[in-house]
Scaffold this motif. Structure first.
Motif, PDB file in Angstrom:
ATOM      1  N   TYR A 257       1.062  -1.168   0.134  1.00 11.37           N
ATOM      2  CA  TYR A 257      -0.032   0.100  -0.068  1.00 11.37           C
ATOM      3  C   TYR A 257       0.913   1.194  -0.095  1.00 11.37           C
ATOM      4  CZ  TYR A 257      -3.129   3.556   1.557  1.00 11.37           C
ATOM      5  OH  TYR A 257      -3.905   4.830   1.624  1.00 11.37           O
ATOM      6  N   ILE A 258       1.797   1.546   0.773  1.00 13.27           N
ATOM      7  CA  ILE A 258       2.841   2.658   0.822  1.00 13.27           C
ATOM      8  C   ILE A 258       3.529   2.633  -0.298  1.00 13.27           C
ATOM      9  CG2 ILE A 258       4.902   3.445   2.068  1.00 13.27           C
ATOM     10  CD1 ILE A 258       3.723   2.212   4.634  1.00 13.27           C
ATOM     11  N   GLY A 259       4.037   1.753  -0.749  1.00 13.25           N
ATOM     12  CA  GLY A 259       4.920   1.506  -2.247  1.00 13.25           C
ATOM     13  C   GLY A 259       3.894   2.011  -3.287  1.00 13.25           C
ATOM     14  N   ASP A 260       2.640   1.641  -3.349  1.00 16.50           N
ATOM     15  CA  ASP A 260       1.862   2.261  -4.365  1.00 16.50           C
ATOM     16  C   ASP A 260       1.450   3.866  -4.111  1.00 16.50           C
ATOM     17  OD1 ASP A 260       1.682  -0.130  -5.562  1.00 16.50           O
ATOM     18  OD2 ASP A 260      -0.327  -0.764  -4.673  1.00 16.50           O
ATOM     19  N   CYS A 261       1.343   4.122  -3.046  1.00 12.98           N
ATOM     20  CA  CYS A 261       1.196   5.627  -2.864  1.00 12.98           C
ATOM     21  C   CYS A 261       2.242   6.480  -3.178  1.00 12.98           C
ATOM     22  CB  CYS A 261       0.532   5.755  -1.199  1.00 12.98           C
ATOM     23  SG  CYS A 261      -1.041   5.165  -0.758  1.00 12.98           S
ATOM     24  N   LEU A 262       3.620   6.068  -2.611  1.00 14.80           N
ATOM     25  CA  LEU A 262       4.654   6.666  -3.127  1.00 14.80           C
ATOM     26  C   LEU A 262       4.968   6.976  -4.471  1.00 14.80           C
ATOM     27  CD1 LEU A 262       7.461   5.171  -0.641  1.00 14.80           C
ATOM     28  CD2 LEU A 262       6.462   7.344  -0.315  1.00 14.80           C
ATOM     29  N   HIS A 263       4.477   5.648  -5.094  1.00 16.33           N
ATOM     30  CA  HIS A 263       4.577   5.671  -6.691  1.00 16.33           C
ATOM     31  C   HIS A 263       3.500   6.762  -7.415  1.00 16.33           C
ATOM     32  CE1 HIS A 263       3.789   4.232 -10.849  1.00 16.33           C
ATOM     33  NE2 HIS A 263       5.365   4.340 -11.092  1.00 16.33           N
ATOM     34  N   ASP A 264       2.381   6.769  -6.821  1.00 13.66           N
ATOM     35  CA  ASP A 264       1.373   7.474  -7.405  1.00 13.66           C
ATOM     36  C   ASP A 264       1.341   9.144  -7.200  1.00 13.66           C
ATOM     37  OD1 ASP A 264      -0.328   7.575  -5.223  1.00 13.66           O
ATOM     38  OD2 ASP A 264      -1.511   5.793  -5.946  1.00 13.66           O
ATOM     39  N   GLY A 265       2.131   9.332  -5.989  1.00  5.72           N
ATOM     40  CA  GLY A 265       2.278  10.752  -5.660  1.00  5.72           C
ATOM     41  C   GLY A 265       1.382  11.089  -4.675  1.00  5.72           C
ATOM     42  N   THR A 266       0.333  10.321  -4.086  1.00  7.55           N
ATOM     43  CA  THR A 266      -0.237  10.686  -2.870  1.00  7.55           C
ATOM     44  C   THR A 266       0.344  10.555  -1.659  1.00  7.55           C
ATOM     45  OG1 THR A 266      -1.009   8.325  -2.776  1.00  7.55           O
ATOM     46  CG2 THR A 266      -2.429   9.775  -4.112  1.00  7.55           C
ATOM     47  N   LEU A 267       1.587   9.992  -1.864  1.00  8.58           N
ATOM     48  CA  LEU A 267       2.416  10.213  -0.374  1.00  8.58           C
ATOM     49  C   LEU A 267       3.708  10.443  -0.848  1.00  8.58           C
ATOM     50  CD1 LEU A 267       2.426   9.132   2.637  1.00  8.58           C
ATOM     51  CD2 LEU A 267       3.303   7.044   1.852  1.00  8.58           C
ATOM     52  N   GLN A 268       4.490  11.265  -0.216  1.00  9.58           N
ATOM     53  CA  GLN A 268       5.798  11.954  -0.437  1.00  9.58           C
ATOM     54  C   GLN A 268       6.921  11.208   0.148  1.00  9.58           C
ATOM     55  OE1 GLN A 268       5.669  16.273   0.376  1.00  9.58           O
ATOM     56  NE2 GLN A 268       4.722  16.773  -1.524  1.00  9.58           N
ATOM     57  N   CYS A 269       6.725  10.789   1.400  1.00  8.03           N
ATOM     58  CA  CYS A 269       7.646  10.201   2.201  1.00  8.03           C
ATOM     59  C   CYS A 269       7.198   9.291   3.332  1.00  8.03           C
ATOM     60  CB  CYS A 269       8.859  10.982   2.646  1.00  8.03           C
ATOM     61  SG  CYS A 269       8.353  12.124   4.052  1.00  8.03           S
ATOM     62  N   VAL A 270       7.806   8.511   3.887  1.00  8.27           N
ATOM     63  CA  VAL A 270       7.535   7.664   5.000  1.00  8.27           C
ATOM     64  C   VAL A 270       8.843   7.652   5.930  1.00  8.27           C
ATOM     65  CG1 VAL A 270       8.059   5.520   3.692  1.00  8.27           C
ATOM     66  CG2 VAL A 270       6.724   5.486   5.847  1.00  8.27           C
ATOM     67  N   ILE A 271       8.420   7.638   7.245  1.00  8.98           N
ATOM     68  CA  ILE A 271       9.367   7.712   8.318  1.00  8.98           C
ATOM     69  C   ILE A 271       8.957   6.889   9.069  1.00  8.98           C
ATOM     70  CG2 ILE A 271      10.149   9.112  10.054  1.00  8.98           C
ATOM     71  CD1 ILE A 271       9.400  11.726   8.497  1.00  8.98           C
ATOM     72  N   PHE A 272      10.130   5.964   9.602  1.00  9.55           N
ATOM     73  CA  PHE A 272       9.736   4.916  10.525  1.00  9.55           C
ATOM     74  C   PHE A 272      11.061   4.546  11.313  1.00  9.55           C
ATOM     75  CE2 PHE A 272      11.306   2.921   6.603  1.00  9.55           C
ATOM     76  CZ  PHE A 272      11.957   2.293   6.809  1.00  9.55           C
ATOM     77  N   PRO A 273      10.794   4.228  12.694  1.00 10.06           N
ATOM     78  CA  PRO A 273      11.898   3.505  13.475  1.00 10.06           C
ATOM     79  C   PRO A 273      12.337   2.360  13.025  1.00 10.06           C
ATOM     80  CG  PRO A 273       9.829   2.982  14.892  1.00 10.06           C
ATOM     81  CD  PRO A 273       9.586   3.737  13.192  1.00 10.06           C
ATOM     82  N   ILE A 274      13.659   1.897  13.357  1.00  8.77           N
ATOM     83  CA  ILE A 274      14.041   0.625  13.035  1.00  8.77           C
ATOM     84  C   ILE A 274      15.110   0.091  14.212  1.00  8.77           C
ATOM     85  CG2 ILE A 274      16.104   1.568  11.686  1.00  8.77           C
ATOM     86  CD1 ILE A 274      15.492  -1.220   9.880  1.00  8.77           C
ATOM     87  N   ASN A 275      15.281  -0.955  14.470  1.00 12.38           N
ATOM     88  CA  ASN A 275      15.967  -1.459  15.509  1.00 12.38           C
ATOM     89  C   ASN A 275      17.424  -2.143  14.995  1.00 12.38           C
ATOM     90  OD1 ASN A 275      16.899  -3.969  17.557  1.00 12.38           O
ATOM     91  ND2 ASN A 275      16.104  -2.492  18.702  1.00 12.38           N
ATOM     92  N   ILE A 276      18.448  -1.701  15.589  1.00  7.41           N
ATOM     93  CA  ILE A 276      19.595  -2.175  15.052  1.00  7.41           C
ATOM     94  C   ILE A 276      20.259  -3.057  15.825  1.00  7.41           C
ATOM     95  CG2 ILE A 276      21.961  -1.387  14.307  1.00  7.41           C
ATOM     96  CD1 ILE A 276      19.514  -0.279  12.720  1.00  7.41           C
ATOM     97  N   THR A 277      20.576  -4.308  15.527  1.00 12.11           N
ATOM     98  CA  THR A 277      21.288  -5.513  16.209  1.00 12.11           C
ATOM     99  C   THR A 277      20.660  -5.820  17.598  1.00 12.11           C
ATOM    100  OG1 THR A 277      23.059  -4.139  17.015  1.00 12.11           O
ATOM    101  CG2 THR A 277      23.478  -5.188  15.031  1.00 12.11           C
ATOM    102  N   ASN A 278      19.464  -5.429  17.744  1.00 17.66           N
ATOM    103  CA  ASN A 278      18.560  -5.646  18.988  1.00 17.66           C
ATOM    104  C   ASN A 278      19.176  -4.939  20.166  1.00 17.66           C
ATOM    105  OD1 ASN A 278      16.648  -7.865  18.076  1.00 17.66           O
ATOM    106  ND2 ASN A 278      18.378  -9.092  18.248  1.00 17.66           N
ATOM    107  N   LEU A 279      20.119  -3.844  19.839  1.00 19.75           N
ATOM    108  CA  LEU A 279      20.545  -3.089  20.945  1.00 19.75           C
ATOM    109  C   LEU A 279      20.090  -1.303  20.855  1.00 19.75           C
ATOM    110  CD1 LEU A 279      24.276  -4.380  20.504  1.00 19.75           C
ATOM    111  CD2 LEU A 279      22.534  -4.656  22.638  1.00 19.75           C
ATOM    112  N   HIS A 280      19.518  -1.098  19.741  1.00 20.55           N
ATOM    113  CA  HIS A 280      19.551   0.477  19.428  1.00 20.55           C
ATOM    114  C   HIS A 280      18.533   0.946  18.563  1.00 20.55           C
ATOM    115  CE1 HIS A 280      21.383   4.511  18.803  1.00 20.55           C
ATOM    116  NE2 HIS A 280      21.454   4.339  17.519  1.00 20.55           N
TER     117      HIS A 280
END
Length: 361
Positions: A257-280
């Motif tokens: 869904y997000i990929g389609d929205c980014l492609h058709d221009g209804t969404l400009q960007c997506v921001i999200f958290p991510i865990n690095i090596t279960n530490l950070h």
């Protein structure tokens, strides 16, 4: 075997206790043995108590843990006292630590199968106590852990405004955040002020609070920028066999869904958290309008190239050419080992609301 529990068929017969999934008659009998009498259960602090009330309760300190090899000496084959025969000051006796009571609960099944009928308190070695005492010790140990996590926290002293709020909350109940991803227990809020790791449930609850604030502050433009919880990074890290079924696999429903929205221009960007090596905890921004991927890390660790490659493969599924890795997202500087969750949330806040970047004194 009989349908009802027959001790002669199970106890003191050399049987091994089935740790995985005991038969129902065994489960029912254990529930009966572990059930605290009413006068005991009403004396244990309710999870609905406020933190202030919990901190002010008079609770005895735990007695010290014993060597792992001698834990079984707490179990006895003597017949337990009747509830009416318990010491008059039983409720004022010290209880076991959380670590010890947890281990005793794990050993309980086999000890019971081996013919043990009672528990021995370290302070009263000749007094065989009912097996439900384990439930009481464990319940009170949980309370003491919650008190220590709250009272030993400098933030509860320094940040008095937060104390005033947290002090009115029930100490261990589930709270619903902004959206299904935001469910969190009130006891987990103490982690925000502690020198310990922040779990994913709390991160998601914080993320959803940012989404809610953004929707209220800028309803016209909030549909152009998506702030997503950990489910997005979890989907990105699915294994290669699942990625072969990207178009149909349920794990990628959100990404499609997000990929389609980014492609058709209804969404400009997506921001999200991510865990690095279960530490950070760190933050990614995928910006379709600029065709770039940005990374914000309060410890300035190297951007995880494997995650960048996966994001490019994901975007390729939606007819994008490879996004370039841009300069990092503006972020604060972290000088300890546990403030990354607060710093990551601040990175997202800065990207959306232009808040000041996280700064450690």
């Amino acid at each position: 075997m009989s349908i009802t529990f027959d001790p002669s068929e199970w106890l003191s017969c050399g049987r091994l206790f089935p740790q995985g999934c005991p038969p129902k008659i065994i489960q029912d009998e254990i529930k009966h043995l572990e059930a605290m009498p009413l006068w005991i259960s009403i004396s244990t602090p309710s999870p609905d108590l406020s933190v202030d009330t919990l901190l002010n309760l008079s609770i005895n300190l735990a007695f010290d843990d014993i060597d792992k090899g001698s834990v079984l000496r707490f179990f006895s084959q003597q017949s337990a006292l009747n509830d009416s025969e318990l010491l008059k000051d039983f409720l004022s006796c010290p209880v076991s630590s959380f670590a010890l009571s947890s281990e005793l609960r794990q050993l309980f099944g086999q000890a019971w199968f081996d013919g043990c009928h009672s528990i021995i308190h370290a302070a009263f070695p000749t007094t065989p106590l009912p097996l439900w005492v384990l439930s009481y010790w464990y319940s009170m140990a949980q309370v003491m852990v919650a008190r220590w996590e709250s009272a030993d926290n400098d933030g509860f002293i320094v940040v008095m405004e937060i104390l005033n709020v947290l002090g009115c909350l029930p100490w261990d109940v589930r709270w619903k955040g902004f959206g299904a991803e935001g469910s969190v227990r009130s006891s987990e809020l103490a982690l925000l002020l502690a020198d310990s790791k922040i779990n994913g449930c709390l991160i998601d609850a914080l993320i959803m609070s940012v989404v809610h604030k953004y929707m209220l502050s800028d309803p016209e433009n909030c549909s152009r920028v998506a702030i997503k919880p950990l489910a997005l990074s979890t989907a990105l890290r699915c294994d290669a066999s699942q990625w072969k079924e990207y178009a149909t696999h349920n794990a990628f429903k959100c990404l499609r869904y997000i990929g389609d929205c980014l492609h058709d221009g209804t969404l400009q960007c997506v921001i999200f958290p991510i865990n690095i090596t279960n530490l950070h905890w760190a933050v990614f921004e995928v910006n379709a309008s600029q065709q770039e991927i940005l990374y914000g890390d309060s410890l300035d660790w190297t951007c995880p190239s494997a995650d960048i490659d996966v994001m490019r493969c994901w975007l390729k599924q939606h007819s994008f050419k490879p996004f370039r890795k841009a300069l990092g997202m503006p972020h604060g500087d972290q000088h300890d080992l546990y403030s990354c969750a607060v710093a990551a949330l601040n990175t997202i806040h800065h990207a959306i609301f232009q808040d000041h970047c996280f700064l450690m004194m």
